[in-house]
Design a protein around this motif. Structure first.
Motif, PDB file in Angstrom:
ATOM      1  N   ARG A 270      -8.467  12.563  -0.966  1.00 47.73           N
ATOM      2  CA  ARG A 270      -7.657  12.526  -0.777  1.00 47.73           C
ATOM      3  C   ARG A 270      -7.821  10.232   0.113  1.00 47.73           C
ATOM      4  NH1 ARG A 270      -7.048  14.491   4.978  1.00 47.73           N
ATOM      5  NH2 ARG A 270      -5.413  13.707   5.078  1.00 47.73           N
ATOM      6  N   SER A 271      -8.884  10.032  -0.544  1.00 46.65           N
ATOM      7  CA  SER A 271      -8.542   8.627   0.207  1.00 46.65           C
ATOM      8  C   SER A 271      -8.604   7.698  -0.625  1.00 46.65           C
ATOM      9  CB  SER A 271      -9.806   8.201   0.884  1.00 46.65           C
ATOM     10  OG  SER A 271     -10.897   8.882   0.368  1.00 46.65           O
ATOM     11  N   ARG A 272      -7.682   6.755  -0.999  1.00 42.27           N
ATOM     12  CA  ARG A 272      -7.565   5.491  -1.568  1.00 42.27           C
ATOM     13  C   ARG A 272      -8.161   3.755  -1.254  1.00 42.27           C
ATOM     14  NH1 ARG A 272      -7.035   9.978  -3.771  1.00 42.27           N
ATOM     15  NH2 ARG A 272      -4.652  11.193  -4.353  1.00 42.27           N
ATOM     16  N   GLU A 273      -8.872   3.854  -2.283  1.00 42.03           N
ATOM     17  CA  GLU A 273      -9.285   2.849  -1.271  1.00 42.03           C
ATOM     18  C   GLU A 273      -9.136   1.228  -1.874  1.00 42.03           C
ATOM     19  OE1 GLU A 273     -13.602   0.678  -0.803  1.00 42.03           O
ATOM     20  OE2 GLU A 273     -13.119   0.478  -2.961  1.00 42.03           O
ATOM     21  N   ILE A 274      -8.305   0.105  -1.717  1.00 41.85           N
ATOM     22  CA  ILE A 274      -7.776  -0.149  -2.064  1.00 41.85           C
ATOM     23  C   ILE A 274      -8.026  -2.275  -2.444  1.00 41.85           C
ATOM     24  CG2 ILE A 274      -4.833  -1.857  -2.384  1.00 41.85           C
ATOM     25  CD1 ILE A 274      -4.116   0.936  -1.425  1.00 41.85           C
TER      26      ILE A 274
ATOM     27  N   THR B  89      -8.528   1.078   2.889  1.00 42.68           N
ATOM     28  CA  THR B  89      -8.375   2.581   2.341  1.00 42.68           C
ATOM     29  C   THR B  89      -6.790   3.079   3.118  1.00 42.68           C
ATOM     30  OG1 THR B  89     -10.879   2.509   2.789  1.00 42.68           O
ATOM     31  CG2 THR B  89      -9.935   4.597   3.296  1.00 42.68           C
ATOM     32  N   VAL B  90      -6.564   4.091   2.657  1.00 39.47           N
ATOM     33  CA  VAL B  90      -5.520   4.892   2.970  1.00 39.47           C
ATOM     34  C   VAL B  90      -5.630   5.869   2.179  1.00 39.47           C
ATOM     35  CG1 VAL B  90      -3.686   3.080   1.513  1.00 39.47           C
ATOM     36  CG2 VAL B  90      -3.762   4.972   0.277  1.00 39.47           C
ATOM     37  N   VAL B  91      -4.704   7.248   3.503  1.00 37.37           N
ATOM     38  CA  VAL B  91      -5.233   8.532   2.855  1.00 37.37           C
ATOM     39  C   VAL B  91      -3.754   9.123   2.565  1.00 37.37           C
ATOM     40  CG1 VAL B  91      -6.924   8.990   4.319  1.00 37.37           C
ATOM     41  CG2 VAL B  91      -5.131   9.096   5.168  1.00 37.37           C
ATOM     42  N   VAL B  92      -3.333   9.882   1.506  1.00 38.12           N
ATOM     43  CA  VAL B  92      -2.882  11.176   1.179  1.00 38.12           C
ATOM     44  C   VAL B  92      -3.168  12.451   1.776  1.00 38.12           C
ATOM     45  CG1 VAL B  92      -2.257   9.232  -0.622  1.00 38.12           C
ATOM     46  CG2 VAL B  92      -3.820  11.019  -1.525  1.00 38.12           C
ATOM     47  N   PRO B  93      -2.504  13.179   1.343  1.00 39.68           N
ATOM     48  CA  PRO B  93      -2.241  15.033   1.705  1.00 39.68           C
ATOM     49  C   PRO B  93      -2.937  14.900   0.399  1.00 39.68           C
ATOM     50  CG  PRO B  93       0.379  14.002   1.578  1.00 39.68           C
ATOM     51  CD  PRO B  93      -0.735  12.737   1.364  1.00 39.68           C
ATOM     52  N   VAL B  94      -3.705  16.102   0.350  1.00 40.58           N
ATOM     53  CA  VAL B  94      -4.345  17.125  -0.718  1.00 40.58           C
ATOM     54  C   VAL B  94      -3.425  17.867  -1.458  1.00 40.58           C
ATOM     55  CG1 VAL B  94      -5.621  18.647  -1.575  1.00 40.58           C
ATOM     56  CG2 VAL B  94      -6.567  17.670   0.655  1.00 40.58           C
ATOM     57  N   ALA B  95      -3.514  17.252  -3.144  1.00 41.24           N
ATOM     58  CA  ALA B  95      -2.645  17.088  -4.051  1.00 41.24           C
ATOM     59  C   ALA B  95      -2.711  19.152  -3.779  1.00 41.24           C
ATOM     60  CB  ALA B  95      -3.030  16.954  -5.111  1.00 41.24           C
TER      61      ALA B  95
ATOM     62  N   ALA C 122       0.397  -0.914  -0.018  1.00 45.68           N
ATOM     63  CA  ALA C 122       0.104   0.329   0.399  1.00 45.68           C
ATOM     64  C   ALA C 122       0.679   1.437   0.129  1.00 45.68           C
ATOM     65  CB  ALA C 122      -1.770   0.485   1.288  1.00 45.68           C
ATOM     66  N   THR C 123       1.844   1.050   0.784  1.00 41.97           N
ATOM     67  CA  THR C 123       2.541   2.800   1.036  1.00 41.97           C
ATOM     68  C   THR C 123       3.011   2.523  -0.275  1.00 41.97           C
ATOM     69  OG1 THR C 123       3.442   1.838   2.898  1.00 41.97           O
ATOM     70  CG2 THR C 123       4.895   2.688   1.785  1.00 41.97           C
ATOM     71  N   GLU C 124       3.788   1.329  -1.474  1.00 44.23           N
ATOM     72  CA  GLU C 124       4.318   1.937  -2.586  1.00 44.23           C
ATOM     73  C   GLU C 124       2.807   2.279  -4.018  1.00 44.23           C
ATOM     74  OE1 GLU C 124       6.233  -0.270  -6.008  1.00 44.23           O
ATOM     75  OE2 GLU C 124       6.554  -1.263  -4.731  1.00 44.23           O
ATOM     76  N   VAL C 125       2.049   2.136  -3.148  1.00 45.80           N
ATOM     77  CA  VAL C 125       0.698   2.171  -4.300  1.00 45.80           C
ATOM     78  C   VAL C 125       0.566   3.913  -4.397  1.00 45.80           C
ATOM     79  CG1 VAL C 125      -1.675   3.226  -4.073  1.00 45.80           C
ATOM     80  CG2 VAL C 125      -0.598   0.163  -4.292  1.00 45.80           C
ATOM     81  N   CYS C 126       1.361   4.304  -2.952  1.00 47.11           N
ATOM     82  CA  CYS C 126       0.634   5.758  -2.495  1.00 47.11           C
ATOM     83  C   CYS C 126       1.920   6.737  -3.139  1.00 47.11           C
ATOM     84  CB  CYS C 126       0.764   5.765  -1.194  1.00 47.11           C
ATOM     85  SG  CYS C 126      -0.772   5.454   0.204  1.00 47.11           S
ATOM     86  N   ILE C 127       3.115   6.266  -2.934  1.00 52.10           N
ATOM     87  CA  ILE C 127       4.448   6.823  -4.149  1.00 52.10           C
ATOM     88  C   ILE C 127       4.205   7.153  -4.952  1.00 52.10           C
ATOM     89  CG2 ILE C 127       6.721   6.412  -4.387  1.00 52.10           C
ATOM     90  CD1 ILE C 127       6.578   5.095  -1.624  1.00 52.10           C
ATOM     91  N   VAL C 128       4.139   5.218  -5.804  1.00 53.85           N
ATOM     92  CA  VAL C 128       3.387   5.784  -6.938  1.00 53.85           C
ATOM     93  C   VAL C 128       2.302   6.663  -7.406  1.00 53.85           C
ATOM     94  CG1 VAL C 128       3.000   4.128  -9.076  1.00 53.85           C
ATOM     95  CG2 VAL C 128       4.571   3.439  -8.075  1.00 53.85           C
ATOM     96  N   ALA C 129       1.189   6.572  -6.950  1.00 55.79           N
ATOM     97  CA  ALA C 129       0.139   7.223  -7.035  1.00 55.79           C
ATOM     98  C   ALA C 129       0.216   8.895  -6.930  1.00 55.79           C
ATOM     99  CB  ALA C 129      -1.203   6.718  -6.633  1.00 55.79           C
ATOM    100  N   ASP C 130       0.827   8.643  -6.175  1.00 61.53           N
ATOM    101  CA  ASP C 130       1.005  10.503  -4.997  1.00 61.53           C
ATOM    102  C   ASP C 130       1.649  10.749  -4.656  1.00 61.53           C
ATOM    103  OD1 ASP C 130      -2.734  10.766  -4.449  1.00 61.53           O
ATOM    104  OD2 ASP C 130      -2.079   8.734  -4.147  1.00 61.53           O
ATOM    105  N   GLY C 131       2.753  10.071  -4.439  1.00 57.54           N
ATOM    106  CA  GLY C 131       4.545  10.778  -4.011  1.00 57.54           C
ATOM    107  C   GLY C 131       4.608  11.327  -3.136  1.00 57.54           C
ATOM    108  N   ASP C 132       3.678  10.284  -2.555  1.00 61.02           N
ATOM    109  CA  ASP C 132       3.282  10.993  -1.009  1.00 61.02           C
ATOM    110  C   ASP C 132       3.260   8.573   0.159  1.00 61.02           C
ATOM    111  OD1 ASP C 132       3.628  12.965   1.495  1.00 61.02           O
ATOM    112  OD2 ASP C 132       2.415  11.023   1.990  1.00 61.02           O
ATOM    113  N   GLU C 133       3.859   8.266   0.914  1.00 58.66           N
ATOM    114  CA  GLU C 133       3.606   6.973   1.557  1.00 58.66           C
ATOM    115  C   GLU C 133       1.986   7.282   2.042  1.00 58.66           C
ATOM    116  OE1 GLU C 133       6.653   6.434   4.732  1.00 58.66           O
ATOM    117  OE2 GLU C 133       8.107   6.592   2.997  1.00 58.66           O
ATOM    118  N   GLY C 134       1.466   7.970   2.312  1.00 60.28           N
ATOM    119  CA  GLY C 134       0.260   8.359   2.458  1.00 60.28           C
ATOM    120  C   GLY C 134       0.204   7.273   3.976  1.00 60.28           C
TER     121      GLY C 134
END
Length: 133
Positions: free
Chosen positions: A85-89, A123-129, A41-53
């Protein structure tokens, strides 16, 4: 800027060492797979959003088959929904190689078909783009 899209998939594979066996029959606890889901999930967030989430929650976890020491396990994480901010995985863990201690101490085989051992939805959350980038 975000690259988060439904269908984005990341895959990890890992050999499960015998030091991780906790139960008779060289069984490995389910928490081991959940840890792998956190890593992918951490890598998904990095690839998708440039953040570990941050991992927020699981809405479903199903332990379907055992994981054993000596297995090679493949975990996949696929974005199934994108919010602000959320991503369902959706997660799957499959055994792709299994030790064959019935043949010898170090024997192992590649399975003809991967054995799905665990499924989950989280579900993961990432900072607002940042819109100014």
């Amino acid at each position: 800027m975000t690259n988060a899209t439904v269908g984005l998939t990341v895959t990890h594979r890992r050999y499960v060492p015998y030091s991780h066996a906790h139960y008779a029959g060289n069984l490995v606890d389910g928490a081991y797979v959940l840890g792998l889901f956190g890593d992918v999930a951490t890598e998904v967030c990095i690839v998708a959003d440039g953040d570990e989430g941050l991992f927020a929650s699981y809405s479903d976890v199903q332990f379907l088959q055992p994981l054993r020491a000596g297995d090679v396990v493949e975990v996949k994480a696929t974005i199934s929904r994108v919010g602000n901010r959320s991503r369902e995985i959706t997660f799957t863990a499959s055994v792709v190689c299994r030790g064959r201690t019935d043949l010898s101490e170090s024997a192992a085989e590649v399975l003809a078909e991967p054995l799905v051992i665990t499924k989950a939805v989280g579900t993961v959350v990432v900072p607002v783009a940042n819109k100014t980038q």
